[in-house]
Scaffold this active site. Structure first.
Site, mmCIF file in Angstrom:
data_model
loop_
_atom_site.group_PDB
_atom_site.id
_atom_site.type_symbol
_atom_site.label_atom_id
_atom_site.label_comp_id
_atom_site.label_asym_id
_atom_site.label_seq_id
_atom_site.Cartn_x
_atom_site.Cartn_y
_atom_site.Cartn_z
ATOM 1 N N TYR A 35 -36.362 39.282 119.361
ATOM 2 C CA TYR A 35 -35.755 40.571 119.025
ATOM 3 C C TYR A 35 -36.629 41.291 117.986
ATOM 4 C CZ TYR A 35 -32.344 44.108 117.712
ATOM 5 O OH TYR A 35 -31.720 45.302 117.475
ATOM 6 N N ASP A 36 -37.000 40.557 116.944
ATOM 7 C CA ASP A 36 -37.812 41.153 115.878
ATOM 8 C C ASP A 36 -39.147 41.648 116.411
ATOM 9 O OD1 ASP A 36 -35.813 40.584 114.158
ATOM 10 O OD2 ASP A 36 -36.721 38.756 113.350
ATOM 11 N N LEU A 82 -0.060 50.315 107.509
ATOM 12 C CA LEU A 82 0.912 49.538 108.282
ATOM 13 C C LEU A 82 2.004 49.023 107.371
ATOM 14 C CD1 LEU A 82 -1.551 47.303 110.353
ATOM 15 C CD2 LEU A 82 -0.068 49.089 111.271
ATOM 16 N N LYS A 114 -5.622 40.494 111.570
ATOM 17 C CA LYS A 114 -5.745 41.580 110.593
ATOM 18 C C LYS A 114 -6.922 41.253 109.679
ATOM 19 C CE LYS A 114 -3.108 44.444 107.399
ATOM 20 N NZ LYS A 114 -4.071 44.459 106.299
ATOM 21 N N CYS A 425 -28.241 15.430 85.120
ATOM 22 C CA CYS A 425 -28.216 14.208 84.328
ATOM 23 C C CYS A 425 -29.560 13.546 84.548
ATOM 24 C CB CYS A 425 -27.099 13.298 84.822
ATOM 25 S SG CYS A 425 -27.327 11.589 84.331
HETATM 26 S S1 IVH Z 1 -4.203 49.216 112.933
HETATM 27 C C1 IVH Z 1 -1.835 52.809 112.951
HETATM 28 N N1 IVH Z 1 -5.331 46.891 113.408
HETATM 29 O O1 IVH Z 1 -5.074 46.994 107.844
HETATM 30 C C2 IVH Z 1 -2.454 51.498 112.762
HETATM 31 N N2 IVH Z 1 -5.358 47.727 111.185
HETATM 32 O O2 IVH Z 1 -2.659 47.702 106.398
HETATM 33 C C3 IVH Z 1 -3.475 51.473 111.682
HETATM 34 N N3 IVH Z 1 -6.527 46.302 109.579
HETATM 35 O O3 IVH Z 1 -5.927 50.326 107.133
HETATM 36 C C4 IVH Z 1 -4.208 50.236 111.527
HETATM 37 N N4 IVH Z 1 -7.111 44.745 111.019
HETATM 38 O O4 IVH Z 1 -7.817 48.557 107.314
HETATM 39 C C5 IVH Z 1 -5.038 47.813 112.476
HETATM 40 N N5 IVH Z 1 -6.311 44.854 113.971
HETATM 41 C C6 IVH Z 1 -6.007 45.793 113.052
HETATM 42 C C7 IVH Z 1 -6.409 45.667 111.695
HETATM 43 C C8 IVH Z 1 -6.040 46.663 110.793
HETATM 44 C C9 IVH Z 1 -7.184 45.133 109.756
HETATM 45 C C10 IVH Z 1 -6.405 47.003 108.284
HETATM 46 C C11 IVH Z 1 -6.831 48.441 108.309
HETATM 47 C C12 IVH Z 1 -5.624 49.227 107.928
HETATM 48 C C13 IVH Z 1 -4.815 48.210 107.175
HETATM 49 C C14 IVH Z 1 -3.359 48.558 107.227
#
Ligand code: IVH
Length: 779
Positions: A35-36, A82, A114, A425
């Protein structure tokens, strides 16, 4: 002849393809080195023909000039947050609310990890990346386009077809855990700023005003949603949208899934929770989203969060607790690592009582004191660590910590080498802590592989004086082991097993004696690794074994000669030399051999050594100030041997062609008796090696020994002759035509009848990528 323009297009396509396979499909098709090489070629081509350069060329990820501040970007569609669920019942409530409103039972949800990073929005117009922004307050964020261009997982233009004319993709920029660990390790080594966690790492890296700094940071990206869409349509469900994003070139988490109803969501939470520590990135929970877009619209929003999605959080990976004591632990090579003994605290489901403080510099930086309240963090299977001190809770009497002057185990002085972060040591094998660690390492699976020699045995055998060194393992008798066990039982007040179970009780001892005996037959590579020389891991041990082939030869080499092995630099070479210079260590090797340890794969050193076996290379390897390669070559031409050089007055160095500065520096260096003796020892070792090294490579065992290889078709990265020479160097015989005797065919571009013949005969065929990977591995 292809035109430069055609070649540039072809290179871009190959690079983008490789990048897509790597970042999105997780199925790399070419080695990093290849790749490089392609990227370099494209870079050179663009430099020679500036009119060919495009803003979305893969070469443009190095970072543009810094700016003084970020511009504001208003999000056309707000970036929402959320709501959170922390319990099963909150998840059930979430599902019930949707079912009631939509009046449909059992709904499908997209379930996703998440990620713990930073939310961003990426705008594409006509398939081209035009703007990227942080979430900010949700209504407007900062324009970090220049920084995002450096993130390799973010496509600069879309792949495939059918994407809308304007498309905003939302997702998370994050720092993979391993990259975070590596970054901090380097920062600690060089006294730089340590990142508190991968999240801070991602946020800090993205908010750099100089994109060239962002380009150096190991950032990654996952897409999880959509913002504005114009001039085109997206699928009806969230999961199908994620699939489309993947086809357009965005990494989407492979852990995403579609599940049904509350039960499905909770099952997903359990599954991902069980995997949490093994994932290559930090997550702080999972996100559930109603999969049907029409249903999402019907549900709508409350304040700034959707009613159709929720985050189900995992227990926190950080907790606060108090430091009850700071102790030091002594490792195998004597490294003294400070450890905080903590008031027990639950962190992400595990009770933590100790946390590493890494080294004295780190303690000084954090200013951790006994009695302090600290934040401890446990992520993945890494050792829990102290991340920060809550200064406002510090007790009045707390005093700064300092490294003790002597080892708490053996009383030897604790010293620090110049320029090193670690304190050690100085007791070496006289320190019981180091001895036990050395034995543990020696017996481990990848070293001598002594099955059944667990930590408890090592502890007891060492404490009771049966094992003063690793060599004593091969002196242990059945009677010794049974006696040891009797003494342990007495000490602990336990019932001797002999009484409990008669004869069977001695079975473990028989097994252990047998396992020790089996380990006597070993390989040079394992033996060298088992010795536990600082900086000699498995790969260095393997390289040393391959290049020198013989323990008797290796154990008497002066350190500069080790630098002939690729990847062995001055520091590693000195470390091996230092180990072998200790009479105690040589005694251990003697004892091991005397007690029946046998290296089964002794062979002649590789012919590749021959090239550097001369006086001038030795002078370079000795790292004499101001004696560069050119100067060393001049000396090598002027002096017949090292003896003559050692005895020569300064003016002869000048006559050899050295500027007076170099000549004086060499003369001053030679004033030190240890230096002259090292030079003479080096010269003598060269003579010994020259006698042992074969004239040609054939005599040496190579990975392709006895194999006949046929090369056919065109290779992109080198000529066929070059490839042939490289394979020959690894033991292969190169033939011109395919027959039953052919072991392997390497088929490049437009390979014809030879490839067909190979396939007909069922002979193994490699493409160029496989060849490169093989050469890379055996380089
Ligand atoms: S959806 C309307 N999906 O969590 C829905 N958020 O607490 C908006 N995040 O600001 C977000 N993984 O930074 C969504 N699979 C995921 C996520 C995710 C991480 C974060 C994101 C958001 C925050 C909300």
């Amino acid at each position: 002849m292809t035109s430069p323009a055609a070649r540039a297009t072809k290179l871009r396509q190959q690079l983008e393809d490789a990048s897509y396979r790597y970042h999105v499909l997780d199925e790399p098709n070419i080695p990093d080195a290849e790749y490089d090489r392609l990227l370099r070629e494209l870079d050179e081509l663009e430099a020679a023909h500036p009119e060919l350069l495009t803003p979305d060329s893969p070469t443009q990820r190095v970072g543009s000039a810094p700016s003084s501040k970020f511009a504001e970007v208003r999000h056309a569609i707000p970036m929402l947050s959320l709501g959170n669920a922390f319990s099963e019942s909150e998840v059930r409530d979430f599902v019930r609310r949707i079912e009631e409103k939509l009046e449909r039972p059992v709904l499908k949800f997209s379930a996703e990890p998440k990620l713990d990073g930073l939310a961003i929005s990426l705008r594409y117009e006509d398939g081209k990346f035009v703007q990227g922004a942080t979430r900010g307050d949700g209504a407007s964020g900062e324009d970090v386009t220049a920084n995002l261009r450096t993130v390799k997982a973010i496509p600069l233009h879309l792949r495939g077809k059918d994407w809308p004319q304007v498309l905003e993709v939302r997702g998370e920029v994050y720092m993979p855990r391993a990259a975070f660990e590596k970054y901090n390790e380097q920062a600690r080594l060089h006294g730089g700023k340590v990142l508190a966690n991968p999240r801070n790492g991602a946020a800090g890296s993205l908010r750099q005003l100089d994109p060239r700094i962002t380009a150096q940071r190991p950032l990654a990206f996952f897409a999880y949603g959509i913002g504005l869409v114009e001039g085109g349509e997206l699928p009806d469900t969230h999961s199908a949208t994620l699939r489309a994003l993947r086809e357009w070139g965005f990494p989407v988490s492979a852990e995403s899934d579609v599940v049904e109803g509350a039960q499905g969501l909770l099952g997903y939470y359990e599954r991902i929770g069980g995997k949490r520590d093994a994932l290559p990135f930090d997550i702080d929970g999972v996100v559930y989203k109603l999969d049907d877009n029409a249903g999402q619209r019907e549900m709508g929003f409350v304040s700034r969060a959707p009613r159709w999605a929720i985050a189900h959080k995992f227990p926190a990976q950080e907790q606060s607790t108090t430091v009850e004591a700071i102790e030091i632990q002594i490792g195998r090579t004597g490294a003294a690592t400070p450890v905080a003994r903590l008031k027990p605290v639950q962190v992400a489901g595990v009770v933590v009582t100790n946390a590493t403080l890494h080294n004295a510099d780190q303690i000084a930086r954090l200013d951790v004191r006994v009695g302090d309240t600290v934040i401890v963090r446990r992520a993945g299977d890494v050792i829990p660590e102290v991340v920060s001190v809550m200064l406002e809770q510090r007790p009045a009497h707390a005093v700064p910590w300092s490294m003790p002057a002597v080892c708490p185990i053996c009383g030897s002085e604790i010293v620090r080498e110049e320029g090193e972060a670690a304190w050690r040591c100085s007791g070496e094998l006289s320190c019981p802590a180091q001895r036990k660690e050395a034995i543990r390492h020696f017996a481990s699976r990848r070293a001598m592989d002594i099955e059944g020699l667990g930590d408890r045995f090592i502890e007891d055998l060492s404490d009771m004086g049966y094992l003063a060194s690793v060599a004593d393992l091969y002196k242990l008798t059945l009677e010794d082991l049974l006696e040891m066990k009797r003494r342990v039982d007495e000490r602990d007040g336990t019932t001797p097993e002999t009484v409990k179970a008669g004869k069977v009780a001695s079975k473990w001892a028989e097994n252990l004696v047998e396992a020790i005996d089996r380990s006597r037959a070993t390989t040079l590579e394992r033996f060298l690794f088992a010795l536990g020389i600082q900086h000699v891991g498995e790969s260095t041990a393997k390289a040393l074994a391959a290049w020198f082939g013989d323990l008797e030869l290796i154990r008497h080499l002066p350190w500069p000669l080790f630098k002939h092995v690729p990847d062995v630099g001055g520091e590693v070479a000195r470390s091996i030399g230092h180990f072998l210079d200790q009479p105690g260590n040589q005694q251990v090797i003697d004892d091991l051999l005397a007690r029946g340890v046998r290296v089964a794969d002794t062979h002649a050193p590789t012919a590749k050594l021959r090239e550097g076996l001369n006086l001038s290379t030795l002078l370079v390897d000795l790292e004499i100030p101001k004696v560069t390669r050119i100067r060393a070559d001049q000396l090598g031409n002027a002096f017949v041997n090292a003896e003559m050089l050692v005895d020569a007055p300064v003016h002869q160095f000048v006559s050899a062609g050295l500027p007076s500065e170099s000549a004086n520096s060499l003369a001053a260096w030679l004033e030190v008796p240890e230096h002259t003796s090292l030079l003479l020892k080096g010269a003598a070792a060269i003579h010994r090696l020259l006698a042992a090294v074969p004239e040609t490579e054939e005599a040496v065992a190579g990975p392709l020994d006895g194999k006949t290889v046929v090369l056919t078709g065109g290779l992109a990265s080198m000529s066929r002759d070059e490839a042939g020479a490289k394979l020959e160097a690894l033991g292969a015989k190169i033939a011109g035509s395919v027959s039953k005797k052919t072991s392997l065919v390497v088929a490049g571009e437009a390979a014809g009848s030879k490839l067909a013949k190979a396939e007909e005969l069922g002979i193994e065929v490699w493409d160029e990528a496989q060849l490169l990977a093989f050469l890379d591995k055996h380089a």
